[in-house]
Write a protein that holds these residues in place. Sequence first.
Motif, PDB file in Angstrom:
ATOM      1  N   LEU A   1       2.135   2.173  -5.071  1.00 16.87           N
ATOM      2  CA  LEU A   1       3.126   3.086  -5.414  1.00 16.87           C
ATOM      3  C   LEU A   1       2.345   4.390  -6.066  1.00 16.87           C
ATOM      4  O   LEU A   1       2.714   5.578  -5.888  1.00 16.87           O
ATOM      5  CB  LEU A   1       3.982   2.475  -6.524  1.00 16.87           C
ATOM      6  CG  LEU A   1       5.042   3.736  -7.071  1.00 16.87           C
ATOM      7  CD1 LEU A   1       6.098   3.933  -6.119  1.00 16.87           C
ATOM      8  CD2 LEU A   1       5.906   2.903  -8.395  1.00 16.87           C
TER       9      LEU A   1
ATOM     10  N   ASP B   1     -11.417  -3.780 -11.373  1.00 15.09           N
ATOM     11  CA  ASP B   1     -10.225  -3.597 -10.532  1.00 15.09           C
ATOM     12  C   ASP B   1      -9.388  -4.750 -10.167  1.00 15.09           C
ATOM     13  O   ASP B   1      -8.532  -4.754  -9.462  1.00 15.09           O
ATOM     14  CB  ASP B   1     -10.940  -3.164  -9.209  1.00 15.09           C
ATOM     15  CG  ASP B   1     -11.734  -4.280  -8.362  1.00 15.09           C
ATOM     16  OD1 ASP B   1     -11.793  -5.546  -9.095  1.00 15.09           O
ATOM     17  OD2 ASP B   1     -12.425  -4.144  -7.329  1.00 15.09           O
TER      18      ASP B   1
ATOM     19  N   GLY C   1       1.869  -3.955  -4.122  1.00 15.51           N
ATOM     20  CA  GLY C   1       1.328  -3.402  -5.471  1.00 15.51           C
ATOM     21  C   GLY C   1       0.063  -3.831  -5.705  1.00 15.51           C
ATOM     22  O   GLY C   1      -0.546  -4.490  -6.539  1.00 15.51           O
ATOM     23  N   ALA C   2      -0.694  -3.151  -4.920  1.00 14.52           N
ATOM     24  CA  ALA C   2      -2.220  -3.486  -4.829  1.00 14.52           C
ATOM     25  C   ALA C   2      -3.122  -2.729  -5.717  1.00 14.52           C
ATOM     26  O   ALA C   2      -4.538  -3.071  -5.860  1.00 14.52           O
ATOM     27  CB  ALA C   2      -2.666  -2.742  -3.360  1.00 14.52           C
TER      28      ALA C   2
ATOM     29  N   ASP D   1       6.226   3.371  -2.261  1.00 13.74           N
ATOM     30  CA  ASP D   1       7.395   2.402  -2.899  1.00 13.74           C
ATOM     31  C   ASP D   1       7.464   1.352  -1.607  1.00 13.74           C
ATOM     32  O   ASP D   1       8.179   1.626  -0.632  1.00 13.74           O
ATOM     33  CB  ASP D   1       8.547   3.031  -3.453  1.00 13.74           C
ATOM     34  CG  ASP D   1       9.646   2.083  -3.899  1.00 13.74           C
ATOM     35  OD1 ASP D   1       9.274   0.841  -4.040  1.00 13.74           O
ATOM     36  OD2 ASP D   1      10.286   2.580  -4.885  1.00 13.74           O
TER      37      ASP D   1
ATOM     38  N   HIS E   1      -4.681  -8.040 -13.253  1.00 14.15           N
ATOM     39  CA  HIS E   1      -3.976  -9.266 -13.387  1.00 14.15           C
ATOM     40  C   HIS E   1      -4.866 -10.213 -14.071  1.00 14.15           C
ATOM     41  O   HIS E   1      -5.648  -9.705 -14.584  1.00 14.15           O
ATOM     42  CB  HIS E   1      -3.423  -9.766 -12.011  1.00 14.15           C
ATOM     43  CG  HIS E   1      -4.394 -10.174 -10.887  1.00 14.15           C
ATOM     44  ND1 HIS E   1      -5.320  -9.443 -10.108  1.00 14.15           N
ATOM     45  CD2 HIS E   1      -5.310 -11.235 -11.026  1.00 14.15           C
ATOM     46  CE1 HIS E   1      -6.113 -10.047  -9.511  1.00 14.15           C
ATOM     47  NE2 HIS E   1      -6.416 -11.061 -10.141  1.00 14.15           N
TER      48      HIS E   1
ATOM     49  N   TYR F   1      -0.230   2.843 -15.151  1.00 13.34           N
ATOM     50  CA  TYR F   1      -1.661   2.727 -15.140  1.00 13.34           C
ATOM     51  C   TYR F   1      -2.529   3.802 -15.100  1.00 13.34           C
ATOM     52  O   TYR F   1      -2.321   4.667 -14.276  1.00 13.34           O
ATOM     53  CB  TYR F   1      -1.752   1.747 -13.916  1.00 13.34           C
ATOM     54  CG  TYR F   1      -1.056   0.522 -13.934  1.00 13.34           C
ATOM     55  CD1 TYR F   1      -1.522  -0.578 -14.579  1.00 13.34           C
ATOM     56  CD2 TYR F   1       0.354   0.400 -13.357  1.00 13.34           C
ATOM     57  CE1 TYR F   1      -0.769  -1.769 -14.795  1.00 13.34           C
ATOM     58  CE2 TYR F   1       0.817  -0.843 -13.573  1.00 13.34           C
ATOM     59  CZ  TYR F   1       0.446  -1.839 -14.321  1.00 13.34           C
ATOM     60  OH  TYR F   1       1.094  -3.245 -14.581  1.00 13.34           O
TER      61      TYR F   1
ATOM     62  N   HIS G   1       7.964  -5.255 -12.177  1.00 14.85           N
ATOM     63  CA  HIS G   1       8.235  -3.783 -12.223  1.00 14.85           C
ATOM     64  C   HIS G   1       9.227  -3.523 -11.432  1.00 14.85           C
ATOM     65  O   HIS G   1       9.782  -2.235 -11.748  1.00 14.85           O
ATOM     66  CB  HIS G   1       6.839  -2.787 -11.964  1.00 14.85           C
ATOM     67  CG  HIS G   1       5.574  -3.023 -13.056  1.00 14.85           C
ATOM     68  ND1 HIS G   1       5.756  -3.090 -14.108  1.00 14.85           N
ATOM     69  CD2 HIS G   1       4.395  -3.264 -12.555  1.00 14.85           C
ATOM     70  CE1 HIS G   1       4.556  -3.082 -14.717  1.00 14.85           C
ATOM     71  NE2 HIS G   1       3.760  -3.499 -13.557  1.00 14.85           N
TER      72      HIS G   1
HETATM   73  C1  LIG Z   1      -0.218  -4.758 -12.890  1.00 12.90           C
HETATM   74  S1  LIG Z   1      -0.770  -3.859 -11.538  1.00 12.90           S
HETATM   75  C2  LIG Z   1      -1.338  -4.952 -10.556  1.00 12.90           C
HETATM   76  C3  LIG Z   1      -2.166  -4.457  -9.260  1.00 12.90           C
HETATM   77  C4  LIG Z   1      -2.760  -5.309  -8.526  1.00 12.90           C
HETATM   78  N1  LIG Z   1      -1.978  -6.026  -7.711  1.00 12.90           N
HETATM   79  C5  LIG Z   1      -4.094  -5.993  -9.258  1.00 12.90           C
HETATM   80  O1  LIG Z   1      -3.750  -7.426  -9.430  1.00 12.90           O
HETATM   81  O2  LIG Z   1      -4.956  -5.822  -9.541  1.00 12.90           O
HETATM   82  C6  LIG Z   1       0.928  -3.538 -10.710  1.00 12.90           C
HETATM   83  C7  LIG Z   1       0.647  -2.561  -9.620  1.00 12.90           C
HETATM   84  O3  LIG Z   1       2.063  -2.509  -8.864  1.00 12.90           O
HETATM   85  C8  LIG Z   1       2.502  -0.944  -8.511  1.00 12.90           C
HETATM   86  N2  LIG Z   1       3.664  -1.021  -8.234  1.00 12.90           N
HETATM   87  C9  LIG Z   1       5.007  -0.942  -9.057  1.00 12.90           C
HETATM   88  N3  LIG Z   1       6.142  -1.031  -8.505  1.00 12.90           N
HETATM   89  C10 LIG Z   1       5.638  -0.865  -6.985  1.00 12.90           C
HETATM   90  C11 LIG Z   1       6.441  -0.612  -5.821  1.00 12.90           C
HETATM   91  N4  LIG Z   1       7.815  -0.597  -5.768  1.00 12.90           N
HETATM   92  N5  LIG Z   1       5.678  -0.421  -4.712  1.00 12.90           N
HETATM   93  C12 LIG Z   1       4.446  -0.401  -4.805  1.00 12.90           C
HETATM   94  N6  LIG Z   1       3.667  -0.667  -5.892  1.00 12.90           N
HETATM   95  C13 LIG Z   1       4.208  -0.867  -6.936  1.00 12.90           C
HETATM   96  C14 LIG Z   1       1.737  -0.420  -9.701  1.00 12.90           C
HETATM   97  O4  LIG Z   1       1.719   0.951  -9.657  1.00 12.90           O
HETATM   98  C15 LIG Z   1       0.559  -0.974 -10.426  1.00 12.90           C
HETATM   99  O5  LIG Z   1      -0.335  -0.489  -9.347  1.00 12.90           O
END
Ligand SMILES: C[S@@+](CC[C@H](N)C(=O)[O-])C[C@H]1O[C@@H](n2cnc3c(N)ncnc32)[C@H](O)[C@@H]1O
Length: 268
Positions: free
Chosen positions: A86, A34, A63-64, A113, A37, A4, A135
């Motif tokens: 993350l 922002d 995964g905010a 994480d 999804h 990202y 992911h």
């Molecule tokens: C497709 S984005 C979705 C972001 C948010 N949920 C949204 O809908 O706007 C997926 C997010 O999950 C985060 N992510 C992936 N693996 C993660 C983990 N193990 N812990 C925390 N965040 C994680 C990524 O860095 C990314 O920002």
Amino acid sequence: MKLYTHVERVERELDARGLGSDQMLEAEQLADLDQLHYQGSKAVNEAIVELELGPGDRVLDVGAGLGGPARILAQNSGCQVTAVELQPDLNDLGASLTRRCGLARHIDHCCGDFLDMDLPSEGFDALVSWLTFLHIPENETLLTHCHRCLRPGGSIFIEDFYARPTLDAAQRDLLASEVYCCDLPTLDQYRQQIESAGFSDLQMTDMTAPWQQFVRQRLDAFRQARPQFEALHGGDAYCALDHFYAVITGLFDSGGLGGLRWKARRPD
Ligand SMILES: C[S@@+](CC[C@H](N)C(=O)[O-])C[C@H]1O[C@@H](n2cnc3c(N)ncnc32)[C@H](O)[C@@H]1O
């Protein structure tokens, strides 16, 4: 490598709209930037209704991203969100946007994480996550962590991908290399994993058709706006994002990739 790369783009977009770093913002004003999804704040508002969220509820968002869903949750329900992300750059911009929306008292941005974080056991009334589980390869471990974070009687609401029967090896390779998505379960495997983790009252909604339409329209709109996008972000950024959107659209069109919304409960 980062999947990202939104940070610079969001800042440039806001500057171009006359919303530079000193300006206060409204959460809804950011919705086209922002919500990383499908179906934007509509999907988040549906989660508020499904989970019956209200003031004081403690919600964990896994995964905010840039904190877009967390801000809609807090703004529209009054809940308290712990937003776990993350990537430090996304987390930092998310925290800054939250302050500028006047929501800092409602949202705690935590970088790390999810699987390694020391979050309180039984510390949340609800857990939400949009397009993040795909992911994280170890679905069983992930679901066990989610279960542990929820208080007994708490609910989980997830939007994620799943593997349809026709997903072939080439498409799995594409998901791994382009989307950082490995080990996608089938619907039956997913259901078993959720139940083995101890959740009950599982409700699954197949989102494949609406998401297929969403990603197709997103690609078409992106291509139509190419001149404006390139003027602001350059040709390389355009090509990279066009490629990503086209891969996702192709995977949904192929019939191999599925979209899923599921909701369940940690039994009392
Ligand atoms: C497709 S984005 C979705 C972001 C948010 N949920 C949204 O809908 O706007 C997926 C997010 O999950 C985060 N992510 C992936 N693996 C993660 C983990 N193990 N812990 C925390 N965040 C994680 C990524 O860095 C990314 O920002």
